[in-house]
Design an enzyme around this catalytic site. Structure first.
Site, PDB file in Angstrom:
ATOM      1  N   HIS A  39       9.639  -3.539   3.331  1.00 14.17           N
ATOM      2  CA  HIS A  39       9.192  -3.757   1.943  1.00 14.17           C
ATOM      3  C   HIS A  39      10.390  -4.035   1.031  1.00 14.17           C
ATOM      4  O   HIS A  39      10.311  -4.869   0.134  1.00 14.17           O
ATOM      5  CB  HIS A  39       8.462  -2.514   1.416  1.00 14.17           C
ATOM      6  N   GLN A  63     -10.328  -2.630   2.435  1.00 14.05           N
ATOM      7  CA  GLN A  63      -9.828  -3.291   3.643  1.00 14.05           C
ATOM      8  C   GLN A  63      -9.797  -2.366   4.864  1.00 14.05           C
ATOM      9  O   GLN A  63      -9.292  -2.756   5.909  1.00 14.05           O
ATOM     10  CB  GLN A  63      -8.459  -3.922   3.385  1.00 14.05           C
ATOM     11  N   MET A 115       0.844  -1.197   0.000  1.00 21.87           N
ATOM     12  CA  MET A 115       0.000   0.000   0.000  1.00 21.87           C
ATOM     13  C   MET A 115       0.883   1.252   0.000  1.00 21.87           C
ATOM     14  O   MET A 115       0.406   2.353   0.289  1.00 21.87           O
ATOM     15  CB  MET A 115      -0.936   0.001   1.205  1.00 21.87           C
ATOM     16  N   GLY A 116       2.173   1.082  -0.312  1.00 23.95           N
ATOM     17  CA  GLY A 116       3.061   2.231  -0.396  1.00 23.95           C
ATOM     18  C   GLY A 116       3.550   2.693   0.967  1.00 23.95           C
ATOM     19  O   GLY A 116       3.472   1.964   1.950  1.00 23.95           O
ATOM     20  N   ASN A 117       4.101   3.919   0.990  1.00 21.03           N
ATOM     21  CA  ASN A 117       4.782   4.446   2.190  1.00 21.03           C
ATOM     22  C   ASN A 117       5.827   3.424   2.633  1.00 21.03           C
ATOM     23  O   ASN A 117       5.842   2.987   3.785  1.00 21.03           O
ATOM     24  CB  ASN A 117       3.779   4.758   3.292  1.00 21.03           C
ATOM     25  N   SER A 132       6.712  -0.774  10.203  1.00 19.97           N
ATOM     26  CA  SER A 132       5.344  -0.698   9.688  1.00 19.97           C
ATOM     27  C   SER A 132       5.134   0.700   9.134  1.00 19.97           C
ATOM     28  O   SER A 132       5.668   1.678   9.677  1.00 19.97           O
ATOM     29  CB  SER A 132       4.354  -0.939  10.840  1.00 19.97           C
ATOM     30  N   GLN A 170      -2.725 -12.454   7.664  1.00 18.36           N
ATOM     31  CA  GLN A 170      -2.941 -12.111   6.255  1.00 18.36           C
ATOM     32  C   GLN A 170      -2.259 -13.137   5.368  1.00 18.36           C
ATOM     33  O   GLN A 170      -2.855 -13.650   4.412  1.00 18.36           O
ATOM     34  CB  GLN A 170      -2.397 -10.708   5.976  1.00 18.36           C
ATOM     35  N   LYS A 196       5.029 -10.113   9.222  1.00 15.64           N
ATOM     36  CA  LYS A 196       4.438  -9.282  10.276  1.00 15.64           C
ATOM     37  C   LYS A 196       2.916  -9.390  10.212  1.00 15.64           C
ATOM     38  O   LYS A 196       2.253  -9.448  11.243  1.00 15.64           O
ATOM     39  CB  LYS A 196       4.852  -7.816  10.141  1.00 15.64           C
TER      40      LYS A 196
HETATM   41  O1  PAF Z   1      -0.130  -5.885   3.541  1.00 18.06           O
HETATM   42  C1  PAF Z   1      -0.547  -4.932   2.849  1.00 18.06           C
HETATM   43  O2  PAF Z   1       0.136  -3.923   2.647  1.00 18.06           O
HETATM   44  C2  PAF Z   1      -1.927  -5.002   2.219  1.00 18.06           C
HETATM   45  O3  PAF Z   1      -2.824  -5.652   3.052  1.00 18.06           O
HETATM   46  C3  PAF Z   1      -1.915  -5.646   0.822  1.00 18.06           C
HETATM   47  C4  PAF Z   1      -1.475  -7.087   0.866  1.00 18.06           C
HETATM   48  C5  PAF Z   1      -0.999  -4.856  -0.110  1.00 18.06           C
HETATM   49  C6  PAF Z   1      -3.329  -5.613   0.218  1.00 18.06           C
HETATM   50  O4  PAF Z   1      -3.806  -4.317   0.097  1.00 18.06           O
END
Ligand code: PAF
Length: 278
Positions: A33, A57, A26-28, A180, A148, A144
């Protein structure tokens, strides 16, 4: 590196490509990442990173509006990290019409799902759509977000998607705080307090590794220790890694998961722990 906003352009860019490795985000972006991009790069094909703040979400009153949108800085980081394509669709591109949702097993309503109703349905829906757009051979997610990963891994199996799911270890600051995108919300005093979550999870994991099996006792003592320091605890839960359900007498491979709020910021963390045979 190419920045692509439209799915047709993405498909064209990947048409003749070897097996792609995909990192949905979701960027940032932070170092966690980039660690996932590093895993993706090991697979030799093009590395595709999506950046999309997925409205499906987020619940009412959550941080969808204020979630940091930092596309230019993210692209600079990804270019330096060796990504090949950044796919950054807008909401109309992702959801041009009312969306059919992915249905998940009851586990989606436990742990984080119990506190964020519909959250995982929104995650699974956008990830399934992104998988269909990118058609990757590999997909990389961070541990983390343990629940999910578990649910998405199940979705890939259930729908027979030809995707190898890869989990990256949690990247931590030197004081142990899991990186995060939401850590940026923490005020300085909250940032100083935040590593306590990991410290307490480590202490709980240590007790389990030493053979303690009073799961409820360990969970409630950990939650109480957080509450005493001003945290608002959603859950502290010890689960079997194989099922993400409560451990049975035979379960040896466990994970301790927690989610708790520090001020207005909700933090998540977990630790895997192997416990001794009786
Ligand atoms: O983990 C995340 O950043 C989000 O839940 C994802 C997997 C990109 C889905 O929007």
């Amino acid at each position: 590196m190419r920045l692509i906003h439209h799915v047709d352009e993405l498909r064209a860019a990947l048409a003749d490509a070897r097996e792609a490795a995909f990192v949905p985000t979701m960027g940032n972006l932070h170092e966690g990442h980039i660690g996932l991009v590093d895993i993706a790069r090991r697979h030799g094909g093009p590395v595709v990173v999506s950046i999309f703040v997925n409205p499906l979400q987020f619940g009412a009153g959550e941080d969808f509006e204020r979630y940091p949108r930092t596309l230019a800085a993210d692209c600079a980081r990804l270019e330096a990290a060796g990504a090949d394509i950044v796919f950054a669709p807008d909401v109309d591109q992702m959801y041009p019409e009312p969306q059919t949702f992915t249905v998940l097993p009851p586990l989606a309503d436990q742990l984080c799902g119990a506190h964020r109703p519909g959250h995982f349905q929104g995650v699974a829906t956008v990830v399934l759509k992104l998988f269909n757009m990118v058609r990757p051979r590999y997909a990389v997610f961070g541990k983390k977000d343990y629940q999910q990963f578990f649910l998405l891994d199940g979705m890939v199996r259930q729908f027979n998607l030809p995707i190898v799911m890869l989990a990256g270890e949690t990247t931590r600051a030197t004081d142990g705080l899991a990186l995060s995108s939401r850590n940026g919300y923490l005020a300085p005093d909250e940032r100083a307090e935040a590593p306590r979550l990991y410290r307490l999870l480590r202490a709980a994991a240590g007790r389990l590794a030493a053979g303690e099996r009073d799961f409820t006792g360990i969970e409630s003592e950990t939650a109480t220790a957080l509450t005493a320091r001003g945290w608002r605890v959603d859950y502290v839960s010890i689960r079997a890694r194989a099922t993400l359900l409560a451990p049975t007498g035979d379960s040896r491979e466990l994970v301790v998961l927690a989610a708790a709020h520090l001020g207005a910021t909700r933090l998540l963390d977990n630790i895997e722990v192997d416990t001794p045979a009786p």
